[in-house]
Design a protein around this motif. Structure first.
Motif, PDB file in Angstrom:
ATOM      1  N   VAL A   1      87.639 -61.473 -17.842  1.00  0.00           N
ATOM      2  CA  VAL A   1      86.774 -60.305 -18.080  1.00  0.00           C
ATOM      3  C   VAL A   1      85.864 -60.101 -16.879  1.00  0.00           C
ATOM      4  O   VAL A   1      84.974 -60.905 -16.616  1.00  0.00           O
ATOM      5  N   GLY A   2      86.106 -59.039 -16.137  1.00  0.00           N
ATOM      6  CA  GLY A   2      85.213 -58.615 -15.072  1.00  0.00           C
ATOM      7  C   GLY A   2      84.452 -57.383 -15.536  1.00  0.00           C
ATOM      8  O   GLY A   2      84.487 -57.027 -16.722  1.00  0.00           O
ATOM      9  N   ASP A   3      83.790 -56.725 -14.613  1.00  0.00           N
ATOM     10  CA  ASP A   3      82.976 -55.570 -15.009  1.00  0.00           C
ATOM     11  C   ASP A   3      83.821 -54.411 -15.542  1.00  0.00           C
ATOM     12  O   ASP A   3      83.424 -53.739 -16.494  1.00  0.00           O
ATOM     13  N   ILE A   4      84.977 -54.178 -14.955  1.00  0.00           N
ATOM     14  CA  ILE A   4      85.813 -53.069 -15.406  1.00  0.00           C
ATOM     15  C   ILE A   4      86.286 -53.307 -16.837  1.00  0.00           C
ATOM     16  O   ILE A   4      86.176 -52.427 -17.699  1.00  0.00           O
ATOM     17  N   VAL A   5      86.801 -54.507 -17.095  1.00  0.00           N
ATOM     18  CA  VAL A   5      87.296 -54.836 -18.441  1.00  0.00           C
ATOM     19  C   VAL A   5      86.141 -54.905 -19.429  1.00  0.00           C
ATOM     20  O   VAL A   5      86.254 -54.422 -20.573  1.00  0.00           O
ATOM     21  N   ALA A   6      85.022 -55.495 -19.023  1.00  0.00           N
ATOM     22  CA  ALA A   6      83.870 -55.615 -19.925  1.00  0.00           C
ATOM     23  C   ALA A   6      83.408 -54.238 -20.403  1.00  0.00           C
ATOM     24  O   ALA A   6      83.166 -54.034 -21.608  1.00  0.00           O
ATOM     25  N   LYS A   7      83.295 -53.302 -19.488  1.00  0.00           N
ATOM     26  CA  LYS A   7      82.840 -51.963 -19.877  1.00  0.00           C
ATOM     27  C   LYS A   7      83.878 -51.248 -20.734  1.00  0.00           C
ATOM     28  O   LYS A   7      83.528 -50.502 -21.657  1.00  0.00           O
ATOM     29  N   LYS A   8      85.142 -51.511 -20.453  1.00  0.00           N
ATOM     30  CA  LYS A   8      86.198 -50.915 -21.268  1.00  0.00           C
ATOM     31  C   LYS A   8      86.116 -51.439 -22.710  1.00  0.00           C
ATOM     32  O   LYS A   8      86.227 -50.676 -23.678  1.00  0.00           O
ATOM     33  N   LEU A   9      85.890 -52.750 -22.847  1.00  0.00           N
ATOM     34  CA  LEU A   9      85.781 -53.355 -24.174  1.00  0.00           C
ATOM     35  C   LEU A   9      84.546 -52.846 -24.918  1.00  0.00           C
ATOM     36  O   LEU A   9      84.610 -52.514 -26.111  1.00  0.00           O
ATOM     37  N   ILE A  10      83.414 -52.790 -24.219  1.00  0.00           N
ATOM     38  CA  ILE A  10      82.167 -52.337 -24.845  1.00  0.00           C
ATOM     39  C   ILE A  10      82.272 -50.872 -25.255  1.00  0.00           C
ATOM     40  O   ILE A  10      81.845 -50.480 -26.353  1.00  0.00           O
ATOM     41  N   ASN A  11      82.837 -50.052 -24.375  1.00  0.00           N
ATOM     42  CA  ASN A  11      82.994 -48.619 -24.706  1.00  0.00           C
ATOM     43  C   ASN A  11      83.883 -48.425 -25.925  1.00  0.00           C
ATOM     44  O   ASN A  11      83.634 -47.540 -26.751  1.00  0.00           O
ATOM     45  N   HIS A  12      84.897 -49.264 -26.044  1.00  0.00           N
ATOM     46  CA  HIS A  12      85.831 -49.131 -27.169  1.00  0.00           C
ATOM     47  C   HIS A  12      85.219 -49.623 -28.474  1.00  0.00           C
ATOM     48  O   HIS A  12      85.337 -48.967 -29.522  1.00  0.00           O
ATOM     49  N   CYS A  13      84.533 -50.770 -28.404  1.00  0.00           N
ATOM     50  CA  CYS A  13      84.022 -51.390 -29.629  1.00  0.00           C
ATOM     51  C   CYS A  13      82.604 -50.964 -29.992  1.00  0.00           C
ATOM     52  O   CYS A  13      82.182 -51.101 -31.146  1.00  0.00           O
ATOM     53  N   GLY A  14      81.852 -50.471 -29.020  1.00  0.00           N
ATOM     54  CA  GLY A  14      80.495 -50.011 -29.290  1.00  0.00           C
ATOM     55  C   GLY A  14      79.406 -50.940 -28.788  1.00  0.00           C
ATOM     56  O   GLY A  14      78.301 -50.514 -28.518  1.00  0.00           O
ATOM     57  N   SER A  15      79.717 -52.223 -28.654  1.00  0.00           N
ATOM     58  CA  SER A  15      78.761 -53.191 -28.118  1.00  0.00           C
ATOM     59  C   SER A  15      79.503 -54.480 -27.809  1.00  0.00           C
ATOM     60  O   SER A  15      80.620 -54.700 -28.291  1.00  0.00           O
ATOM     61  N   ALA A  16      78.858 -55.349 -27.017  1.00  0.00           N
ATOM     62  CA  ALA A  16      79.479 -56.628 -26.687  1.00  0.00           C
ATOM     63  C   ALA A  16      79.632 -57.503 -27.929  1.00  0.00           C
ATOM     64  O   ALA A  16      80.622 -58.222 -28.085  1.00  0.00           O
ATOM     65  N   GLU A  17      78.659 -57.435 -28.817  1.00  0.00           N
ATOM     66  CA  GLU A  17      78.742 -58.233 -30.049  1.00  0.00           C
ATOM     67  C   GLU A  17      79.957 -57.827 -30.873  1.00  0.00           C
ATOM     68  O   GLU A  17      80.681 -58.683 -31.409  1.00  0.00           O
ATOM     69  N   ARG A  18      80.199 -56.535 -30.949  1.00  0.00           N
ATOM     70  CA  ARG A  18      81.346 -56.058 -31.731  1.00  0.00           C
ATOM     71  C   ARG A  18      82.675 -56.441 -31.091  1.00  0.00           C
ATOM     72  O   ARG A  18      83.697 -56.549 -31.783  1.00  0.00           O
TER      73      ARG A  18
ATOM     74  N   PHE B   1      71.116 -52.304 -18.221  1.00  0.00           N
ATOM     75  CA  PHE B   1      72.474 -52.214 -18.739  1.00  0.00           C
ATOM     76  C   PHE B   1      73.082 -50.897 -18.263  1.00  0.00           C
ATOM     77  O   PHE B   1      72.379 -49.894 -18.114  1.00  0.00           O
ATOM     78  N   TYR B   2      74.389 -50.882 -17.999  1.00  0.00           N
ATOM     79  CA  TYR B   2      75.011 -49.710 -17.375  1.00  0.00           C
ATOM     80  C   TYR B   2      74.900 -48.436 -18.217  1.00  0.00           C
ATOM     81  O   TYR B   2      75.048 -47.331 -17.689  1.00  0.00           O
ATOM     82  N   GLN B   3      74.622 -48.561 -19.507  1.00  0.00           N
ATOM     83  CA  GLN B   3      74.493 -47.373 -20.360  1.00  0.00           C
ATOM     84  C   GLN B   3      73.052 -46.877 -20.465  1.00  0.00           C
ATOM     85  O   GLN B   3      72.805 -45.833 -21.076  1.00  0.00           O
ATOM     86  N   GLU B   4      72.110 -47.595 -19.849  1.00  0.00           N
ATOM     87  CA  GLU B   4      70.700 -47.234 -19.964  1.00  0.00           C
ATOM     88  C   GLU B   4      70.268 -46.277 -18.857  1.00  0.00           C
ATOM     89  O   GLU B   4      70.832 -46.272 -17.758  1.00  0.00           O
ATOM     90  N   THR B   5      69.232 -45.481 -19.147  1.00  0.00           N
ATOM     91  CA  THR B   5      68.801 -44.441 -18.215  1.00  0.00           C
ATOM     92  C   THR B   5      68.187 -45.001 -16.940  1.00  0.00           C
ATOM     93  O   THR B   5      68.219 -44.343 -15.901  1.00  0.00           O
ATOM     94  N   HIS B   6      67.611 -46.208 -16.978  1.00  0.00           N
ATOM     95  CA  HIS B   6      66.997 -46.754 -15.775  1.00  0.00           C
ATOM     96  C   HIS B   6      67.991 -47.511 -14.900  1.00  0.00           C
ATOM     97  O   HIS B   6      67.616 -48.079 -13.880  1.00  0.00           O
ATOM     98  N   TYR B   7      69.244 -47.521 -15.301  1.00  0.00           N
ATOM     99  CA  TYR B   7      70.312 -48.050 -14.442  1.00  0.00           C
ATOM    100  C   TYR B   7      70.559 -47.023 -13.339  1.00  0.00           C
ATOM    101  O   TYR B   7      70.515 -45.809 -13.590  1.00  0.00           O
ATOM    102  N   PRO B   8      70.792 -47.440 -12.080  1.00  0.00           N
ATOM    103  CA  PRO B   8      71.011 -46.479 -10.996  1.00  0.00           C
ATOM    104  C   PRO B   8      72.080 -45.450 -11.343  1.00  0.00           C
ATOM    105  O   PRO B   8      73.236 -45.814 -11.614  1.00  0.00           O
ATOM    106  N   GLU B   9      71.709 -44.185 -11.343  1.00  0.00           N
ATOM    107  CA  GLU B   9      72.571 -43.121 -11.841  1.00  0.00           C
ATOM    108  C   GLU B   9      73.905 -43.039 -11.103  1.00  0.00           C
ATOM    109  O   GLU B   9      74.972 -42.958 -11.722  1.00  0.00           O
TER     110      GLU B   9
END
Length: 367
Positions: free
Chosen positions: A18-35, A83-91
């Motif tokens: 799991v790198g950043d690409i896969v991690a974000k794909k998983l989170i986007n699909h499931c809704g959160s890392a916990e899920r 976190f990459y989904q947060e507004t204070h993350y570099p746009e």
């Protein structure tokens, strides 16, 4: 992002495969890392790129011990995170496919509605490169940009120092965790950096400044800025990698030309020759290519001065604008019989003198 969200995200990033690409794909699909960790096998295997082996690796509970250890460090040292989904993350970085899932930071960083430029180059900076870097940042100061660099020797530290001296925010992107500083000699600059911006990294406290980390660091430097500026570089060097990444991200790249015989101009000259960078001679080139304008809060009240000293070429431009009103930069260059790069420089100087002002659409008018 809650502490619990961060805990599960850290654990996910430690899962083998799991790198950043896969991690974000998983989170986007499931809704959160916990899920992700609680998702059914059939749900995860339905995700493109997720197979039996990755599902098996997600069952390894040791990743939670590593996440808990890093979380304790973050809380103990009061580390900020984005976190990459947060507004204070570099746009702009958010839109890069391989951008970090989480960024750790320290200091007083505020990127909301800010212009960001990355300045990179050789660690063996020459007096020519240092003078150019200082002049460039000083001339860009009225536009209040955030200056991003890698906090290394040479070009990086000159850029950070000059930004601080000019009252600008500056960010050092690190190739290791926030529990250390490399090079060690730069520890003395930490206080001023954090007062005037600070540091960012994707690396954990267990990470040391290894060679491959600097290449990963470079994608953050390139991805978070509107443009990457290469001041000086030998024929090969890390700053050229940053420039190539910036090109891959469809960012503007600028390079400072130098004599063909100068070792630390060869990389910049090659970037320009192969059309992988705009030729950079002054701040006016950046302002023109990026279509920047002064922010209203930094724009000085318009007031005609009775005794402004203008050079003959500036006077010609001013007289033309007074007579014709608003005009495009190309038309000004044509009618005043000057190349565009020269007119851009003249217009910047005149703007700083308060006798002309830029308008949307690359228009200019006399004050």
């Amino acid at each position: 992002m809650t502490t619990s969200d961060l805990y599960y995200t850290l654990a996910l990033l430690k899962v083998e495969g799991v790198g950043d690409i896969v991690a974000k794909k998983l989170i986007n699909h499931c809704g959160s890392a916990e899920r992700v960790f609680k998702a059914k096998k059939s749900n995860l295997l339905a995700i493109d790129g997720v197979g039996e082996m990755l599902f098996k690796n997600l069952q390894n509970s040791s990743v939670f011990d590593m996440a808990q250890s890093e979380l304790r460090f973050i809380e103990r040292e009061n580390i900020d995170f984005a976190f990459y989904q947060e507004t204070h993350y570099p746009e702009k970085l958010r839109h890069c496919i391989d951008s970090p899932t989480v960024l750790f930071q320290s200091g007083n960083i505020d990127l909301q509605n800010r212009k960001l430029i990355s300045i990179v180059g050789t660690r063996q900076i020459t007096s020519y490169g240092a003078d150019f870097t200082r002049k460039l940042i000083e001339d860009l100061t009225p536009l209040n940009p955030v200056v991003v660099s890698g906090f290394a020797y040479g070009v990086d530290i000159v850029a950070h120092h000059t930004a601080i001296d000019c009252g600008l925010q500056t960010i050092g992107v690190l190739a290791h965790g926030l529990n250390q500083i490399y090079p060690k000699m730069h520890k003395k600059y930490i206080g001023k950096m954090e007062q005037n911006g600070g540091f960012m990294t994707e690396f954990w406290s267990s990470s040391s400044p290894e060679r491959e980390n600097f290449i990963r660091r470079n994608r953050i430097v390139a991805g978070m800025a509107e443009a990457t500026i290469v001041i000086e570089s030998a024929e090969k060097g890390g700053s050229l990698i940053t420039a190539n990444i910036a090109n891959d991200y469809n960012r503007d790249v600028f390079a400072v030309p130098g004599r063909s015989s100068d070792r630390y101009s060869q990389g910049c000259n090659n970037l320009i020759k192969t059309q992988r960078a705009h030729l950079l001679t002054s701040a006016a080139d950046i302002i023109y290519m990026l279509n920047w304008e002064l922010e209203e809060k930094n724009r000085k009240p318009v007031q005609k001065q009775l005794f402004v000293s203008l050079e003959p070429e500036e006077q010609k431009v001013y007289d033309f604008l007074q007579k014709n009103g608003k005009e495009l930069l190309d038309i000004i260059a044509l009618e005043c019989e000057q190349p565009i790069f020269k007119i851009s420089s003249l217009l910047l100087n005149m703007e700083l003198k308060g006798v002309i002002r830029p308008l949307p659409g690359k228009l200019f008018e006399a004050v």
